[in-house]
Enzyme design. Structure first.
Site: not given
Ligand code: NAD
Ligand code: TYD
Length: 383
Positions: A152-154, A177, A181
């Site tokens: 992630t960019d975070e 988080y 990561k």
């Molecule tokens: P998500 O929470 O929707 O899915 C995570 C999946 O991992 C789930 O299916 C869960 O069951 C599985 N999981 C969790 N713990 C596990 C374990 N111990 N063993 C096996 N499986 C396990 O997450 P996402 O949003 O799909 O994100 C996927 C990846 O992308 C993550 O690594 C996250 O850090 C990264 N990422 C997400 C975003 C975003 O905006 N969602 C952005 C950048 C990077």
């Molecule tokens: P989120 O979807 O949780 O992603 P991330 O924290 O990984 O960026 O949140 C996106 C942005 O929205 C973040 O600045 C927090 C804000 N947010 C709200 O304002 N209200 C909400 O209910 C949630 C879940 C997030």
């Protein structure tokens, strides 16, 4: 091969992994399920995908019903397992003759990491370590294999009003988080430098799109709005995120797996910065067009609502809330030829329509455990 030889070496020619058996960890989650669907729908992919997922609250096989129906038992297999379980990983990787790992599995929600960081340390750090160790042991210095780590960019921290994250930006994570990561990214790079494991990494900005678990901003707002519940904007709503449609991210990951250079990190982003309040207003306007309040049977009798905008409520801020993220993704664009195919407007419209059309999926993924957490989280914020 030494790490110096391996460094900068792309896979062995164009599309070296098109016939491979790929282990996708976290394939039942939001991005993982979209990734599996994206790769299996490619005409040039002749390999097999094994989805390895623990099925936490965030993992839902209902996100892959179409994939299972079309490819189950031929090009797609599901294995339930924890990435912290080295024995199970070893068995699955050996039995399926896995030569590519695409690692999505993680605890992924910042708010949950604030209320319960332990699971983040366990899965994101220890789980990634177990996966790396297993890959190192089973692959035993092979170089015709690949470990792609999705991050992630975070990890880069919070930006001021200008500038953007480069692959070389120093890490400065601020939530449990992002810290977990960041630790996992460091471990992946360490396995490359120390053991010559052929890894690639990607650091991506906020994704949105179909199958997004409804605890994150965009799906939470869509579903709350449709149900006439408050739309909880944290703090002043001025925090900025860089939004990318999930399928564009999946295509970026696939292009890195296929053509990325071992040892390299690629930033992936939407080049689409929006303040949170702007996102929520756009969602409300899209919903007002696609499902006006007056045509929404759940809102019958709600005379207080002229538009979904009337549901917007400012609530207490997230502790340590990062102010702004923005990704510079010039490297993947110039090196691998990837680019985003969706604008925020088209992506948001498709996403809202998807949630309108897929109520059954929403009802399935909202378990009792999830609703309990949601209640607790937002009752603390209602100020
Ligand atoms: P998500 O929470 O929707 O899915 C995570 C999946 O991992 C789930 O299916 C869960 O069951 C599985 N999981 C969790 N713990 C596990 C374990 N111990 N063993 C096996 N499986 C396990 O997450 P996402 O949003 O799909 O994100 C996927 C990846 O992308 C993550 O690594 C996250 O850090 C990264 N990422 C997400 C975003 C975003 O905006 N969602 C952005 C950048 C990077
Ligand atoms: P989120 O979807 O949780 O992603 P991330 O924290 O990984 O960026 O949140 C996106 C942005 O929205 C973040 O600045 C927090 C804000 N947010 C709200 O304002 N209200 C909400 O209910 C949630 C879940 C997030």
């Amino acid at each position: 091969m030494s790490r110096d030889n391996a460094k900068g070496t792309p896979g062995a020619g164009a599309g070296p992994f098109r016939n491979s058996t790929i282990l996708v960890t976290g394939g039942a989650g939001f991005i993982g399920s979209n990734f599996i669907r994206t790769v299996l729908s490619r005409d040039d992919f002749r390999g097999t995908i094994v989805n390895y997922d623990k099925l936490t609250y965030a993992g839902n096989l209902s996100s892959l019903v179409d994939v299972e129906a079309k490819h189950g038992g031929s090009k797609y297999f599901f294995e339930r397992g924890d990435i912290c379980d080295g024995n199970k990983l070893r068995e699955v990787i050996g039995r399926h003759n896995i030569t590519v790992i695409v690692h999505f599995a993680a605890e992924s929600h910042v708010d949950r990491s604030i209320t319960g960081p332990a699971a983040f340390v366990e899965t994101n750090i220890n789980g990634t370590f177990q996966l790396l160790e297993t890959a190192r042991e089973v692959w035993n210095k092979r170089q015709d294999v690949r470990f792609h780590h999705v991050s992630t960019d975070e990890v880069y921290g919070s930006l001021g009003p200008t500038g953007s994250f480069l692959e070389t930006t120093p890490y400065d994570p601020r939530s449990p988080y992002s810290a977990s990561k960041a630790a996992s990214d460091h471990l992946v790079r360490a396995y490359y430098h120390t053991y010559g494991l052929p890894v690639t990494l990607s650091n991506c900005s906020n994704n949105y799109g179909p199958f997004h678990f409804p605890e994150k901003l965009i799906p939470l707002m869509i579903l709350n709005a449709l149900e006439g519940k408050p739309l909880p904007v944290y703090g002043d709503g001025q925090n900025v995120r860089d939004w990318l449609y999930v399928v564009d991210h999946c295509e970026a990951v696939w292009s890195i797996v296929e053509q990325g250079r071992a040892g390299e990190t690629y930033n992936v982003g939407g080049e689409c910065e929006r303040k949170n309040i702007e996102v929520v207003l756009s969602l409300c306007d899209t919903l007002d067009r696609l499902c006006p309040v007056t045509a929404n049977p759940r809102l019958a009798g709600r005379k207080d609502l002229g538009s979904y905008r009337d549901l917007i409520t400012y609530v207490a801020d997230r502790p340590g809330h990062d102010r702004r993220y923005a990704i510079n993704c010039d490297k993947i664009k110039s090196e691998l030829g990837w680019k985003q195919r969706h604008t925020f407007e088209t992506g948001l419209r498709e996403t809202v329509q998807w949630y309108l059309d897929n109520r059954a999926w929403v009802d399935t993924v909202r378990s009792g455990e999830y609703l309990k957490w949601l209640d607790q989280n937002y009752s603390k914020r209602s100020s």
